[in-house]
Design a protein around this motif. Structure first.
Motif, short mmCIF file in Angstrom:
data_model
loop_
_atom_site.label_atom_id
_atom_site.label_comp_id
_atom_site.label_asym_id
_atom_site.label_seq_id
_atom_site.Cartn_x
_atom_site.Cartn_y
_atom_site.Cartn_z
N GLU A 1 18.90 51.14 26.79
CA GLU A 1 18.41 50.45 27.26
C GLU A 1 19.79 49.76 28.07
O GLU A 1 20.02 49.72 29.54
N GLU A 2 20.21 50.30 26.84
CA GLU A 2 21.99 49.14 27.76
C GLU A 2 22.61 50.63 28.46
O GLU A 2 23.14 50.39 29.37
N VAL A 3 22.50 51.45 27.81
CA VAL A 3 23.22 52.97 28.63
C VAL A 3 22.09 52.60 29.95
O VAL A 3 23.12 53.32 31.01
N ARG A 4 20.68 52.64 30.02
CA ARG A 4 20.03 52.80 31.04
C ARG A 4 20.66 51.71 32.38
O ARG A 4 20.35 52.29 33.21
N THR A 5 20.51 50.65 31.63
CA THR A 5 21.08 49.90 32.64
C THR A 5 22.56 48.96 33.04
O THR A 5 23.14 49.09 34.42
N ARG A 6 23.38 49.56 32.45
CA ARG A 6 24.60 49.15 32.38
C ARG A 6 25.56 50.06 32.04
O ARG A 6 26.95 50.42 32.92
N LEU B 1 27.78 66.29 17.33
CA LEU B 1 28.81 67.04 18.03
C LEU B 1 27.28 67.58 18.25
O LEU B 1 27.82 68.33 19.97
N ASP B 2 26.77 68.81 17.24
CA ASP B 2 26.55 69.71 18.15
C ASP B 2 25.37 69.19 19.28
O ASP B 2 24.95 69.28 20.09
N ALA B 3 24.71 67.60 18.95
CA ALA B 3 23.88 67.31 19.87
C ALA B 3 24.45 66.51 20.63
O ALA B 3 23.43 65.96 21.65
N VAL C 1 21.46 60.55 14.40
CA VAL C 1 22.02 61.43 15.44
C VAL C 1 20.98 61.67 16.45
O VAL C 1 20.99 62.68 17.48
N SER C 2 19.04 61.57 15.62
CA SER C 2 18.10 61.94 16.90
C SER C 2 18.86 61.05 17.85
O SER C 2 18.50 61.21 19.46
N LEU C 3 19.46 60.23 18.60
CA LEU C 3 19.71 59.21 19.80
C LEU C 3 21.08 60.19 20.03
O LEU C 3 21.02 59.63 21.61
N VAL C 4 21.29 60.79 19.79
CA VAL C 4 22.52 61.07 21.38
C VAL C 4 22.22 61.63 22.18
O VAL C 4 22.45 61.33 22.79
N PRO C 5 20.95 62.35 21.99
CA PRO C 5 20.76 63.42 23.03
C PRO C 5 20.34 62.77 24.02
O PRO C 5 20.40 62.87 25.07
N GLN C 6 19.83 61.55 23.89
CA GLN C 6 18.56 60.42 24.20
C GLN C 6 20.10 59.56 25.28
O GLN C 6 19.81 59.75 26.78
N ILE C 7 20.78 59.64 24.48
CA ILE C 7 22.23 58.95 24.87
C ILE C 7 22.84 59.59 26.29
O ILE C 7 22.85 59.38 27.51
N ARG C 8 22.94 61.23 25.75
CA ARG C 8 23.91 62.34 26.83
C ARG C 8 22.47 61.98 27.95
O ARG C 8 23.14 62.71 28.79
N ASN D 1 21.03 60.17 29.43
CA ASN D 1 21.16 59.21 30.35
C ASN D 1 22.95 58.68 30.84
O ASN D 1 23.13 57.83 31.86
N THR D 2 23.76 59.03 30.51
CA THR D 2 25.57 59.34 30.95
C THR D 2 26.13 59.99 29.93
O THR D 2 25.29 60.68 29.58
N THR D 3 27.54 60.52 31.31
CA THR D 3 28.28 61.57 30.66
C THR D 3 29.72 60.32 29.98
O THR D 3 30.62 62.04 29.60
N SER D 4 29.00 59.38 29.59
CA SER D 4 30.61 58.60 28.59
C SER D 4 30.44 59.03 27.45
O SER D 4 29.63 60.21 26.85
N PRO D 5 31.48 59.19 27.47
CA PRO D 5 32.52 59.65 25.70
C PRO D 5 31.35 58.50 25.13
O PRO D 5 30.84 57.51 24.63
N ILE D 6 30.89 59.60 23.37
CA ILE D 6 29.98 58.81 22.25
C ILE D 6 30.89 59.07 21.44
O ILE D 6 31.08 60.13 20.96
N ILE D 7 31.28 58.54 20.25
CA ILE D 7 32.17 58.26 19.44
C ILE D 7 31.50 57.89 17.81
O ILE D 7 29.99 56.78 18.42
N VAL D 8 30.52 59.12 16.73
CA VAL D 8 30.72 58.51 16.04
C VAL D 8 30.94 57.63 14.80
O VAL D 8 31.81 58.53 15.06
N VAL D 9 30.46 56.93 15.02
CA VAL D 9 31.38 56.16 13.74
C VAL D 9 29.92 56.00 12.41
O VAL D 9 29.56 54.76 12.63
#
Length: 248
Positions: free
Chosen positions: A42-47, A94-96, A64-71, A73-81
């Motif tokens: 929701e934050e990614v989609r609205t902010r 990384l593949d996701a 990990v399953s969240l990564v493609p859902q975020i991707r 909705n955005t082209t912004s970098p994703i850093i997994v911690v």
């Protein structure tokens, strides 16, 4: 002072959120946080934050399953911690669609350095290594998010910075209204073209000598908008294919 990049922290550990927020705000970043995957989407989609820090151990599902859902909705970098240090976990993330992977425990200076690299990757003009755009007497530095006219800084809101920066990254090319909405406001706003009109109006009044007859911030009717630079003043309707939502 112009607003710094917005970082979304997706983490359910409140103590970790406090540590990260304090460190990021000290760097001048703006911070959002989400403790669940659903809230993160929701934050990614609205902010549409400028970068996402994602922990994999979330209460409502595997990160990990969240990564493609975020991707999606955005082209912004994703850093997994994450505390997961197995190579297989890193490869899956990384593949996701993640851009980087940092294993816990980590040092704050290393995390901040990786964030700077991630944010910097979004400051290049087209396929060049340039991180600044000049048009007329103006210079927009995409790294510092500062617009100056000569030596005089032009104050802009965070939204104005994102809008002008998106156009600057594709200088002299048409960026569709839909792409601007996704990039600046988030994918949830792609059916609200009025947002672009309102903020473009405000930017023109800050930049153009005559906002009713703009030289730089051009509206290509039926297509989108274009930042025309002094280096390549192409005329309207030059036949170039406008940038779509996946390109901006």
């Amino acid at each position: 002072m112009n607003a710094g990049p917005v970082i979304l922290i997706v983490e359910d550990d409140k103590a970790m959120i406090r540590v990260l927020t304090t460190s990021l705000e000290a760097e001048g970043d703006r911070v959002l946080d989400a403790s669940t995957g659903q809230h993160a989407i929701e934050e990614v989609r609205t902010r549409n934050p400028d970068l996402v820090l994602l922990d994999l151990g979330l209460p409502d599902g595997d990160g990990v399953s969240l990564v493609p859902q975020i991707r999606a909705n955005t082209t912004s970098p994703i850093i997994v911690v994450s505390a997961r240090d197995q190579e297989a976990d890193k490869v899956k993330a990384l593949d996701a669609g993640a851009n980087d992977y940092l294993t816990k425990p980590f040092s704050i200076p290393e995390l901040l350095a990786r964030i700077r690299v991630g944010v910097r990757s979004r400051t290049h003009v087209g396929n060049t290594g340039q991180t600044a755009v000049c048009f007329g007497d103006y210079r927009l530095d995409l790294e510092s998010r500062r617009l100056t006219k000569g030596k005089r800084p032009i104050r802009m809101s965070h939204t104005e910075v994102k809008l002008l920066s998106t156009l600057a990254r594709h200088a002299d090319e048409v960026v569709t209204t839909k792409a601007l909405l996704k990039e600046v406001w988030g994918s949830a706003y792609q059916t609200h073209p009025g947002y672009v009109r309102v903020y473009m109006h405000a930017l023109r009044h800050k930049i153009e000598a005559d906002p009713t007859r703009p030289k730089y911030l051009l509206h290509e009717v039926g297509l989108g908008y274009r930042l025309r630079t002094s280096a390549s003043p192409r005329a309207s309707g030059d036949g170039r294919r406008p940038r779509d939502a996946n390109a901006a």
